[in-house]
Design a protein around this motif. Structure first.
Motif, PDB file in Angstrom:
ATOM      1  N   LYS A   1      77.398  28.665  73.544  1.00 51.66           N
ATOM      2  CA  LYS A   1      76.488  28.976  74.644  1.00 51.66           C
ATOM      3  C   LYS A   1      75.087  29.126  74.103  1.00 51.66           C
ATOM      4  O   LYS A   1      74.160  28.458  74.536  1.00 51.66           O
ATOM      5  CB  LYS A   1      76.924  30.263  75.356  1.00 51.66           C
ATOM      6  CG  LYS A   1      78.238  30.142  76.108  1.00 51.66           C
ATOM      7  CD  LYS A   1      78.491  31.422  76.924  1.00 51.66           C
ATOM      8  CE  LYS A   1      79.861  31.412  77.580  1.00 51.66           C
ATOM      9  NZ  LYS A   1      80.963  31.556  76.602  1.00 51.66           N
ATOM     10  N   SER A   2      74.940  30.001  73.117  1.00 50.83           N
ATOM     11  CA  SER A   2      73.607  30.215  72.552  1.00 50.83           C
ATOM     12  C   SER A   2      73.716  30.943  71.221  1.00 50.83           C
ATOM     13  O   SER A   2      74.749  31.524  70.899  1.00 50.83           O
ATOM     14  CB  SER A   2      72.753  31.058  73.507  1.00 50.83           C
ATOM     15  OG  SER A   2      73.269  32.374  73.552  1.00 50.83           O
ATOM     16  N   PHE A   3      72.641  30.896  70.462  1.00 53.99           N
ATOM     17  CA  PHE A   3      72.511  31.789  69.327  1.00 53.99           C
ATOM     18  C   PHE A   3      71.035  32.070  69.107  1.00 53.99           C
ATOM     19  O   PHE A   3      70.174  31.371  69.633  1.00 53.99           O
ATOM     20  CB  PHE A   3      73.187  31.228  68.062  1.00 53.99           C
ATOM     21  CG  PHE A   3      72.464  30.117  67.358  1.00 53.99           C
ATOM     22  CD1 PHE A   3      71.552  30.384  66.346  1.00 53.99           C
ATOM     23  CD2 PHE A   3      72.724  28.790  67.681  1.00 53.99           C
ATOM     24  CE1 PHE A   3      70.908  29.358  65.676  1.00 53.99           C
ATOM     25  CE2 PHE A   3      72.080  27.757  67.010  1.00 53.99           C
ATOM     26  CZ  PHE A   3      71.169  28.045  66.007  1.00 53.99           C
ATOM     27  N   SER A   4      70.750  33.127  68.370  1.00 52.06           N
ATOM     28  CA  SER A   4      69.356  33.471  68.153  1.00 52.06           C
ATOM     29  C   SER A   4      69.116  33.930  66.731  1.00 52.06           C
ATOM     30  O   SER A   4      70.005  34.463  66.070  1.00 52.06           O
ATOM     31  CB  SER A   4      68.908  34.559  69.140  1.00 52.06           C
ATOM     32  OG  SER A   4      69.659  35.725  68.914  1.00 52.06           O
ATOM     33  N   VAL A   5      67.900  33.667  66.288  1.00 52.77           N
ATOM     34  CA  VAL A   5      67.423  34.107  64.980  1.00 52.77           C
ATOM     35  C   VAL A   5      66.210  34.975  65.265  1.00 52.77           C
ATOM     36  O   VAL A   5      65.285  34.538  65.950  1.00 52.77           O
ATOM     37  CB  VAL A   5      67.028  32.895  64.106  1.00 52.77           C
ATOM     38  CG1 VAL A   5      66.424  33.352  62.785  1.00 52.77           C
ATOM     39  CG2 VAL A   5      68.240  32.003  63.866  1.00 52.77           C
ATOM     40  N   THR A   6      66.237  36.205  64.766  1.00 46.71           N
ATOM     41  CA  THR A   6      65.166  37.146  65.084  1.00 46.71           C
ATOM     42  C   THR A   6      64.562  37.712  63.808  1.00 46.71           C
ATOM     43  O   THR A   6      65.296  38.089  62.893  1.00 46.71           O
ATOM     44  CB  THR A   6      65.721  38.320  65.927  1.00 46.71           C
ATOM     45  OG1 THR A   6      66.614  37.814  66.913  1.00 46.71           O
ATOM     46  CG2 THR A   6      64.605  39.067  66.634  1.00 46.71           C
ATOM     47  N   LEU A   7      63.237  37.756  63.773  1.00 49.68           N
ATOM     48  CA  LEU A   7      62.541  38.436  62.682  1.00 49.68           C
ATOM     49  C   LEU A   7      62.098  39.792  63.215  1.00 49.68           C
ATOM     50  O   LEU A   7      61.286  39.865  64.135  1.00 49.68           O
ATOM     51  CB  LEU A   7      61.340  37.610  62.214  1.00 49.68           C
ATOM     52  CG  LEU A   7      61.706  36.284  61.544  1.00 49.68           C
ATOM     53  CD1 LEU A   7      60.464  35.448  61.304  1.00 49.68           C
ATOM     54  CD2 LEU A   7      62.441  36.523  60.230  1.00 49.68           C
ATOM     55  N   LEU A   8      62.666  40.845  62.651  1.00 48.72           N
ATOM     56  CA  LEU A   8      62.486  42.196  63.187  1.00 48.72           C
ATOM     57  C   LEU A   8      61.582  43.044  62.308  1.00 48.72           C
ATOM     58  O   LEU A   8      61.591  42.912  61.092  1.00 48.72           O
ATOM     59  CB  LEU A   8      63.843  42.913  63.258  1.00 48.72           C
ATOM     60  CG  LEU A   8      64.941  42.279  64.091  1.00 48.72           C
ATOM     61  CD1 LEU A   8      66.282  42.875  63.721  1.00 48.72           C
ATOM     62  CD2 LEU A   8      64.667  42.514  65.555  1.00 48.72           C
ATOM     63  N   CYS A   9      60.857  43.963  62.955  1.00 43.87           N
ATOM     64  CA  CYS A   9      60.073  44.926  62.189  1.00 43.87           C
ATOM     65  C   CYS A   9      60.942  46.098  61.744  1.00 43.87           C
ATOM     66  O   CYS A   9      60.623  46.783  60.788  1.00 43.87           O
ATOM     67  CB  CYS A   9      58.907  45.440  63.024  1.00 43.87           C
ATOM     68  SG  CYS A   9      57.673  44.156  63.258  1.00 43.87           S
ATOM     69  N   ASP A  10      62.023  46.329  62.459  1.00 37.73           N
ATOM     70  CA  ASP A  10      62.905  47.436  62.111  1.00 37.73           C
ATOM     71  C   ASP A  10      64.338  47.008  62.360  1.00 37.73           C
ATOM     72  O   ASP A  10      64.730  46.773  63.503  1.00 37.73           O
ATOM     73  CB  ASP A  10      62.553  48.659  62.958  1.00 37.73           C
ATOM     74  CG  ASP A  10      63.328  49.903  62.531  1.00 37.73           C
ATOM     75  OD1 ASP A  10      64.496  49.771  62.112  1.00 37.73           O
ATOM     76  OD2 ASP A  10      62.767  51.002  62.627  1.00 37.73           O
ATOM     77  N   PRO A  11      65.159  46.887  61.289  1.00 35.47           N
ATOM     78  CA  PRO A  11      66.526  46.383  61.456  1.00 35.47           C
ATOM     79  C   PRO A  11      67.424  47.329  62.243  1.00 35.47           C
ATOM     80  O   PRO A  11      68.437  46.918  62.787  1.00 35.47           O
ATOM     81  CB  PRO A  11      67.024  46.212  60.023  1.00 35.47           C
ATOM     82  CG  PRO A  11      66.163  47.083  59.199  1.00 35.47           C
ATOM     83  CD  PRO A  11      64.833  47.162  59.889  1.00 35.47           C
ATOM     84  N   VAL A  12      67.040  48.601  62.308  1.00 28.43           N
ATOM     85  CA  VAL A  12      67.888  49.584  62.966  1.00 28.43           C
ATOM     86  C   VAL A  12      67.468  49.794  64.418  1.00 28.43           C
ATOM     87  O   VAL A  12      68.287  49.804  65.328  1.00 28.43           O
ATOM     88  CB  VAL A  12      67.840  50.934  62.205  1.00 28.43           C
ATOM     89  CG1 VAL A  12      68.788  51.932  62.847  1.00 28.43           C
ATOM     90  CG2 VAL A  12      68.196  50.713  60.749  1.00 28.43           C
ATOM     91  N   ASP A  13      66.167  49.944  64.636  1.00 22.41           N
ATOM     92  CA  ASP A  13      65.662  50.215  65.977  1.00 22.41           C
ATOM     93  C   ASP A  13      65.250  48.907  66.646  1.00 22.41           C
ATOM     94  O   ASP A  13      64.183  48.364  66.386  1.00 22.41           O
ATOM     95  CB  ASP A  13      64.474  51.174  65.902  1.00 22.41           C
ATOM     96  CG  ASP A  13      63.990  51.597  67.283  1.00 22.41           C
ATOM     97  OD1 ASP A  13      64.440  50.994  68.281  1.00 22.41           O
ATOM     98  OD2 ASP A  13      63.163  52.513  67.354  1.00 22.41           O
ATOM     99  N   ALA A  14      66.116  48.413  67.516  1.00 27.32           N
ATOM    100  CA  ALA A  14      65.885  47.111  68.154  1.00 27.32           C
ATOM    101  C   ALA A  14      64.730  47.155  69.154  1.00 27.32           C
ATOM    102  O   ALA A  14      64.303  46.118  69.656  1.00 27.32           O
ATOM    103  CB  ALA A  14      67.155  46.645  68.848  1.00 27.32           C
ATOM    104  N   ASN A  15      64.238  48.347  69.467  1.00 27.90           N
ATOM    105  CA  ASN A  15      63.126  48.440  70.423  1.00 27.90           C
ATOM    106  C   ASN A  15      61.771  48.264  69.753  1.00 27.90           C
ATOM    107  O   ASN A  15      60.746  48.208  70.431  1.00 27.90           O
ATOM    108  CB  ASN A  15      63.161  49.798  71.124  1.00 27.90           C
ATOM    109  CG  ASN A  15      64.433  49.960  71.927  1.00 27.90           C
ATOM    110  OD1 ASN A  15      64.837  49.041  72.636  1.00 27.90           O
ATOM    111  ND2 ASN A  15      65.089  51.093  71.798  1.00 27.90           N
ATOM    112  N   LYS A  16      61.777  48.182  68.445  1.00 25.30           N
ATOM    113  CA  LYS A  16      60.515  47.989  67.725  1.00 25.30           C
ATOM    114  C   LYS A  16      60.045  46.551  67.894  1.00 25.30           C
ATOM    115  O   LYS A  16      60.716  45.723  68.473  1.00 25.30           O
ATOM    116  CB  LYS A  16      60.717  48.316  66.237  1.00 25.30           C
ATOM    117  CG  LYS A  16      60.936  49.801  65.958  1.00 25.30           C
ATOM    118  CD  LYS A  16      59.607  50.544  65.868  1.00 25.30           C
ATOM    119  CE  LYS A  16      59.778  52.066  65.842  1.00 25.30           C
ATOM    120  NZ  LYS A  16      60.539  52.549  64.709  1.00 25.30           N
ATOM    121  N   ASP A  17      58.884  46.282  67.320  1.00 22.98           N
ATOM    122  CA  ASP A  17      58.293  44.958  67.490  1.00 22.98           C
ATOM    123  C   ASP A  17      59.137  43.855  66.854  1.00 22.98           C
ATOM    124  O   ASP A  17      59.862  44.085  65.889  1.00 22.98           O
ATOM    125  CB  ASP A  17      56.892  44.938  66.874  1.00 22.98           C
ATOM    126  CG  ASP A  17      55.911  45.771  67.707  1.00 22.98           C
ATOM    127  OD1 ASP A  17      56.316  46.262  68.778  1.00 22.98           O
ATOM    128  OD2 ASP A  17      54.765  45.915  67.280  1.00 22.98           O
TER     129      ASP A  17
END
Length: 147
Positions: A41-57
């Protein structure tokens, strides 16, 4: 007999989170090698500012949608998603096929290569770059290697 329930055997949704040591910086390359599920169906690759807090930038959210044959890119800054970018020269993913995806971090942008061909680029929206500290991959793929 392997101990896996019928629900998860072959259609397990991949969840990978890896730290980017010292944060993202120009000349850095992230390589993702994997295989697309047979009925993706889909997949995603995300570059995160915070690996724990998904609400961060989020420096880059790269989403592949198989039913729409689309690839969207976006970033979230100060809690707000920006403008989506969707232009691609071709849709490179095929169900059941392996792929090699490279994210090349340059001074102005992230360049995305697929099997050695340029697919798209995404101008950095988060500054400084080293605020981006983790890579998350999730969805209908099986990862072979992340480097």
């Amino acid at each position: 007999m392997t101990h896996c329930s019928h629900f998860h055997c072959s259609l397990q949704v991949e969840q990978y989170v890896g730290e980017i040591k010292g944060g993202l910086r120009p000349t850095m390359k992230l390589t993702i090698i994997g295989m697309v599920h047979s009925k993706p169906k889909s997949f995603s690759v995300t570059l995160l500012c915070d690996p724990v807090d998904a609400n961060k930038d989020v420096g880059l959210l790269f989403t592949v949608n198989f039913s729409e044959k689309s690839i969207t890119r976006n970033a979230r800054i100060a809690g707000k998603w920006g403008r989506e970018e969707k232009t691609i020269p071709y849709f490179p993913f095929t169900a059941g096929d392996t792929f090699k995806m490279e994210l090349l971090c340059e001074h102005q942008q992230i360049r995305v290569l697929l099997d050695g061909r340029q697919l798209c680029d995404f101008t950095h929206r988060i500054q400084p770059l080293n605020l981006v500290k983790a890579l998350r991959i999730s969805g209908d793929i099986k990862l072979t290697k992340v480097a």
